[in-house]
Scaffold this motif. Structure first.
Motif, PDB file in Angstrom:
ATOM      1  N   LEU A  55       0.836  -1.196   0.000  1.00 39.10           N
ATOM      2  CA  LEU A  55       0.000   0.000   0.000  1.00 39.10           C
ATOM      3  C   LEU A  55       0.875   1.252   0.000  1.00 39.10           C
ATOM      4  CD1 LEU A  55      -2.490  -1.294   2.689  1.00 39.10           C
ATOM      5  CD2 LEU A  55      -2.924  -1.111   0.241  1.00 39.10           C
ATOM      6  N   ARG A  56       0.294   2.374  -0.344  1.00 43.81           N
ATOM      7  CA  ARG A  56       1.061   3.627  -0.438  1.00 43.81           C
ATOM      8  C   ARG A  56       1.524   4.151   0.920  1.00 43.81           C
ATOM      9  NH1 ARG A  56       0.384   5.804  -5.707  1.00 43.81           N
ATOM     10  NH2 ARG A  56      -1.265   4.692  -6.807  1.00 43.81           N
ATOM     11  N   ASN A  57       0.914   3.725   2.004  1.00 43.16           N
ATOM     12  CA  ASN A  57       1.298   4.215   3.331  1.00 43.16           C
ATOM     13  C   ASN A  57       2.391   3.351   3.973  1.00 43.16           C
ATOM     14  OD1 ASN A  57      -0.154   1.933   3.923  1.00 43.16           O
ATOM     15  ND2 ASN A  57      -1.566   2.909   5.339  1.00 43.16           N
ATOM     16  N   ARG A  58       3.191   2.691   3.157  1.00 47.15           N
ATOM     17  CA  ARG A  58       4.320   1.848   3.584  1.00 47.15           C
ATOM     18  C   ARG A  58       3.891   0.646   4.416  1.00 47.15           C
ATOM     19  NH1 ARG A  58       9.060   5.749   5.474  1.00 47.15           N
ATOM     20  NH2 ARG A  58       8.960   4.214   7.110  1.00 47.15           N
ATOM     21  N   THR A  59       2.730   0.103   4.102  1.00 48.66           N
ATOM     22  CA  THR A  59       2.308  -1.140   4.730  1.00 48.66           C
ATOM     23  C   THR A  59       2.140  -2.199   3.658  1.00 48.66           C
ATOM     24  OG1 THR A  59      -0.057  -0.604   4.653  1.00 48.66           O
ATOM     25  CG2 THR A  59       1.142   0.037   6.642  1.00 48.66           C
ATOM     26  N   PHE A  91       3.929  -3.095   8.719  1.00 47.53           N
ATOM     27  CA  PHE A  91       4.381  -1.718   8.504  1.00 47.53           C
ATOM     28  C   PHE A  91       5.875  -1.707   8.260  1.00 47.53           C
ATOM     29  CE2 PHE A  91       6.129   2.256  10.258  1.00 47.53           C
ATOM     30  CZ  PHE A  91       5.521   3.156   9.407  1.00 47.53           C
ATOM     31  N   TYR A  93       9.159   0.357   8.327  1.00 47.67           N
ATOM     32  CA  TYR A  93       9.681   1.581   8.919  1.00 47.67           C
ATOM     33  C   TYR A  93      10.903   2.066   8.214  1.00 47.67           C
ATOM     34  CZ  TYR A  93      11.523   4.771  12.399  1.00 47.67           C
ATOM     35  OH  TYR A  93      12.010   5.869  13.051  1.00 47.67           O
TER      36      TYR A  93
END
Length: 93
Positions: A55-59, A91, A93
Motif C-alpha cells: 500500500l502507499r502508506n508503507r504497509t 508496517f 519503517y
C-alpha cells in the motif's frame, strides 16, 4: 536458554504493487545444565512464502504459508511439526 539462528528471505516484485517472498530460518536453543537436567540443544527449522500487496502508506498486506519443525532429542514431547496459513498486515519503517 540462549537462542541463536539465521533467517534468509528473498522478495521479488511481480507486477504493480504485488510481490512474492520466500523465507528460510534455522534456530538453535541451547539450554544450560541445571542440578536436575543435563545441557541440551533444540532446533527449529522454518520455511515459508507469501504473496503481498504494498500500500502507499508503507504497509504490506500478505497471505502467508509456513511450515515449521522443532526437534528436541532429549525431550520428545517438545518436538512438533506445524503448518499454518495466515494473513498479515506489516508496517515498513
Amino acid at each position: 536458554y540462549i537462542e541463536s539462528g539465521i533467517t534468509l528471505s528473498y522478495t521479488h516484485h511481480l507486477f504493480g504493487e504485488v510481490d512474492a517472498q520466500v523465507k528460510g530460518q534455522k534456530t538453535w536453543f541451547d539450554y544450560g545444565f541445571t542440578a536436575t537436567s543435563p545441557a541440551r540443544r533444540e532446533t527449529l527449522d522454518l520455511i515459508g512464502g507469501s504473496v503481498g500487496y504494498n500500500l502507499r502508506n508503507r504497509t504490506r498486506i500478505s497471505l502467508n504459508y509456513e511450515y515449521a519443525q522443532r526437534r528436541s532429542p532429549q525431550l520428545i514431547e517438545r518436538s512438533y511439526d506445524r503448518t499454518r496459513a495466515y494473513l498479515a498486515w506489516t508496517f515498513a519503517y
